[in-house]
Design a protein around this motif. Structure first.
Motif, PDB file in Angstrom:
ATOM      1  N   PHE A 295     -11.063   3.195  -4.672  1.00 52.37           N
ATOM      2  CA  PHE A 295     -11.171   3.542  -6.094  1.00 52.37           C
ATOM      3  C   PHE A 295     -11.215   2.283  -6.952  1.00 52.37           C
ATOM      4  O   PHE A 295     -12.053   2.157  -7.860  1.00 52.37           O
ATOM      5  N   LEU A 296     -10.332   1.339  -6.663  1.00 50.11           N
ATOM      6  CA  LEU A 296     -10.326   0.091  -7.433  1.00 50.11           C
ATOM      7  C   LEU A 296     -11.632  -0.669  -7.248  1.00 50.11           C
ATOM      8  O   LEU A 296     -12.148  -1.288  -8.197  1.00 50.11           O
ATOM      9  N   GLY A 297     -12.190  -0.601  -6.041  1.00 50.90           N
ATOM     10  CA  GLY A 297     -13.488  -1.248  -5.798  1.00 50.90           C
ATOM     11  C   GLY A 297     -14.602  -0.636  -6.625  1.00 50.90           C
ATOM     12  O   GLY A 297     -15.492  -1.340  -7.125  1.00 50.90           O
TER      13      GLY A 297
ATOM     14  N   PRO B  13     -11.676   6.621 -15.881  1.00 53.38           N
ATOM     15  CA  PRO B  13     -11.920   6.962 -14.473  1.00 53.38           C
ATOM     16  C   PRO B  13     -10.622   7.404 -13.801  1.00 53.38           C
ATOM     17  O   PRO B  13      -9.545   6.854 -14.050  1.00 53.38           O
ATOM     18  N   ALA B  14     -10.733   8.408 -12.925  1.00 49.42           N
ATOM     19  CA  ALA B  14      -9.547   9.005 -12.324  1.00 49.42           C
ATOM     20  C   ALA B  14      -9.779   9.291 -10.851  1.00 49.42           C
ATOM     21  O   ALA B  14     -10.921   9.427 -10.385  1.00 49.42           O
TER      22      ALA B  14
ATOM     23  N   ASP C 275      -3.944   5.804   4.768  1.00 47.01           N
ATOM     24  CA  ASP C 275      -4.889   6.669   4.065  1.00 47.01           C
ATOM     25  C   ASP C 275      -4.837   6.438   2.557  1.00 47.01           C
ATOM     26  O   ASP C 275      -5.868   6.356   1.889  1.00 47.01           O
ATOM     27  N   VAL C 276      -3.621   6.373   2.012  1.00 47.09           N
ATOM     28  CA  VAL C 276      -3.480   6.172   0.571  1.00 47.09           C
ATOM     29  C   VAL C 276      -4.026   4.804   0.170  1.00 47.09           C
ATOM     30  O   VAL C 276      -4.744   4.687  -0.837  1.00 47.09           O
ATOM     31  N   ASN C 277      -3.723   3.780   0.934  1.00 45.96           N
ATOM     32  CA  ASN C 277      -4.219   2.442   0.598  1.00 45.96           C
ATOM     33  C   ASN C 277      -5.752   2.391   0.649  1.00 45.96           C
ATOM     34  O   ASN C 277      -6.391   1.755  -0.199  1.00 45.96           O
ATOM     35  N   ARG C 278      -6.332   3.065   1.641  1.00 41.25           N
ATOM     36  CA  ARG C 278      -7.800   3.096   1.744  1.00 41.25           C
ATOM     37  C   ARG C 278      -8.409   3.756   0.505  1.00 41.25           C
ATOM     38  O   ARG C 278      -9.372   3.246  -0.078  1.00 41.25           O
ATOM     39  N   LEU C 279      -7.855   4.892   0.102  1.00 45.66           N
ATOM     40  CA  LEU C 279      -8.378   5.584  -1.067  1.00 45.66           C
ATOM     41  C   LEU C 279      -8.163   4.776  -2.344  1.00 45.66           C
ATOM     42  O   LEU C 279      -9.056   4.676  -3.199  1.00 45.66           O
TER      43      LEU C 279
ATOM     44  N   ARG D 208      -6.600   1.713 -18.149  1.00 45.85           N
ATOM     45  CA  ARG D 208      -8.053   1.871 -18.089  1.00 45.85           C
ATOM     46  C   ARG D 208      -8.541   2.726 -16.931  1.00 45.85           C
ATOM     47  O   ARG D 208      -9.733   3.038 -16.851  1.00 45.85           O
ATOM     48  N   ALA D 209      -7.638   3.116 -16.033  1.00 45.51           N
ATOM     49  CA  ALA D 209      -7.975   4.037 -14.950  1.00 45.51           C
ATOM     50  C   ALA D 209      -6.672   4.604 -14.410  1.00 45.51           C
ATOM     51  O   ALA D 209      -5.599   3.988 -14.554  1.00 45.51           O
ATOM     52  N   VAL D 210      -6.753   5.784 -13.763  1.00 46.70           N
ATOM     53  CA  VAL D 210      -5.555   6.458 -13.275  1.00 46.70           C
ATOM     54  C   VAL D 210      -5.813   7.041 -11.890  1.00 46.70           C
ATOM     55  O   VAL D 210      -6.863   7.649 -11.641  1.00 46.70           O
ATOM     56  N   PHE D 211      -4.862   6.829 -11.000  1.00 45.71           N
ATOM     57  CA  PHE D 211      -4.914   7.364  -9.633  1.00 45.71           C
ATOM     58  C   PHE D 211      -3.586   8.077  -9.390  1.00 45.71           C
ATOM     59  O   PHE D 211      -2.526   7.445  -9.461  1.00 45.71           O
TER      60      PHE D 211
END
Length: 324
Positions: free
Chosen positions: A315-317, A258-259, A307-311, A116-119
């Protein structure tokens, strides 16, 4: 955080998992493993998610089919569909890095009901070219530019994995060094090299481990690739033209979920995948985050976990907040 083996329809897949809550599936690339995501698995679990990172088909503790044709993109997407179902889930957010990003983009493209979403990290979505298979086009572009040869073309050879198998520790050390953000200019690999050379032969012999890579962590990679070999991982690349052939039905398709996308400023992959960054919004209209992380290289989730965890968590939020 623990490791276990789970049986899906077609494979025994080894997974690293932690946490409870909405499922987040993390797909590694070359030459990595589920352990490449430890920092993200921990952060996701702490934030209330169920994080699962598999060793992908051909890697680590997961099954390794002998046939090179078994490593096509539809097989890899199918493995993730099977894994979600085997985990007892009906949907997830999919995260991918490097070649795993290509798999993640195609998960979202082909099964938006499930993913349902991709990062994605490091490799933007590469739309299918209607003019013919990619390896011939890539080789022609490289020759016209006077760049010699790119490793993707050399990986098509049936013996391309042998220099890696001859000394897995040296091969892995060179690969991590040459694509790391801390490696000085002129010593990073661009992915291109003169005819008659190989990717490994053009990386300095005195290559050292990146600052973020401990000896113990490196030893886990060496053990996995010494046991399983590099042929199955390189077989992913040997299917590029076959992938083009079987994805004709996806021509001009766009990613509807969402991406998000992040890339290291000093990632050498940008030398050949970078142009797709500029048009990413056209192919993923739901793109919510597109971030370049200053100074980072290719191993972005391990180089810059904060940095990656913050982004990722941001995004998940957004996904859980209908106002965003």
């Amino acid at each position: 955080m623990h490791t276990r083996t789970i049986q899906t329809d077609r494979l025994n897949q080894q997974i690293l998992e932690a946490g409870a809550g909405p499922l987040v599936l993390l797909i590694h690339g070359f030459p990595e493993l589920s352990i490449s995501w430890r920092a993200q698995v921990g952060a996701l679990a702490a934030a209330g998610y169920r994080a699962v990172a598999p060793d992908m088909r051909g890697y680590g503790g997961t099954d390794k089919p002998a046939d090179a044709a078994a490593y096509g993109v539809l097989d890899l997407v199918g493995d993730m569909v099977d894994l979600v179902r085997a985990l007892g889930e009906t949907s997830c957010i999919v995260v991918g890095h490097d070649f795993g990003a290509s798999v993640a983009w195609h998960c979202a493209l082909t099964r938006p009901d499930l993913f349902r979403a991709v990062f994605c990290l490091s490799v933007p979505f590469q739309p299918r070219r209607p003019k013919g298979p990619p390896t011939a086009a890539l080789a022609a572009i490289t020759r016209r530019a006077g760049l010699g040869q790119i490793y993707i073309s050399q990986f098509q050879a049936p013996d391309a994995h042998q220099p890696f198998d001859a000394d897995p520790a040296t091969a892995l050390r060179k690969a991590f060094y040459a694509y790391d953000g801390a490696t000085p200019d002129g010593r990073q690999s661009t992915g291109f090299f003169p005819e008659g050379q190989t990717l490994l032969s053009t990386i300095p012999d005195d290559a050292s481990l990146p600052p973020w890579m401990t000896e113990a962590h490196f030893a886990e990679y060496v053990a996995a690739f010494s046991g399983g070999g590099f042929k199955p991982p390189v077989d992913w690349y040997r299917n590029l033209d076959a992938n083009w052939a079987v994805t004709a039905f996806l021509q001009d398709a766009r990613i509807g979920v969402p991406a998000a996308f992040a890339v290291g400023e000093r990632d050498p992959v940008r030398h050949y995948a970078g142009p797709a960054e500029a048009g990413l919004k056209d192919w993923a209209p739901g793109l919510r985050i597109q971030q370049v992380i200053p100074g980072a290289g290719h191993w972005i989730q391990q180089e810059r976990p904060e940095d990656v965890n913050r982004l990722l968590l941001g995004f998940l939020g957004q996904l859980s907040d209908p106002s965003q």
